[in-house]
Design a protein around this motif. Sequence first.
Motif: not given
Length: 215
Positions: A103-107, A44-47, A77-81
């Motif tokens: 989330y592929p971008e996290w690491p 929810d947070a990342l969205a 995923r889109d919100g984080f990006s």
Amino acid sequence: MIAVIATSEGRYRDPWHPFDETTPALAAVLGEAGFDTRILPVDDALATLDAASLLAVNAGDPWRHDPPPIGAPAAARDGFSRALARGIGVLAMHTSLSSLRDYPEWPVATGGMWVPGISMHPPQSLATFDWAEHPLAGSAPLEALDERYSYLQSFGPRDVVATHEHDGLTHPVVWTREYGSARVAVDLLGHDAASYESASHRALIGRLARWATAA
């Protein structure tokens, strides 16, 4: 400034970390640093990051379940990006480097990842950590009753803030880096409420959060 804390609910919980203690403690420290904090479950947070200046993550490994519930909502995923692209500040706490595996971008954004079977920590203890040559290093010693994470996988360059020694090797425990337009701070301390009782650790968290948001 709004700080969204992505905390453990459901699959992001684990039996080793008292998130119900550490997330409120983290929120209190960020409040002292001048942030208006909002606590939400991870996905929810990342969205919902469009109005946030800072994303702070305090969550466990979602893939530890059997079978692992792999996958995250597209909106998250889109919100984080989007947030990374516009330059949101990121503060990754303790076990969060074993989290957000969907989330592929996290690491690559944080510059590190806990690797099951390789990464480890010696028993929790009262420890003094060594400051590196970094603008965020403190004038007083960094001390905390905490775990000392070791042998994490690294991704890309990072500017180390503090380290510890284990098995004759120097392991980074706090670092900063830039990922595109985003400023990212990683603090591997924060296992339980005792870590947040350290004045030097609380002060460091505030500096990391303000640096990440260029405040």
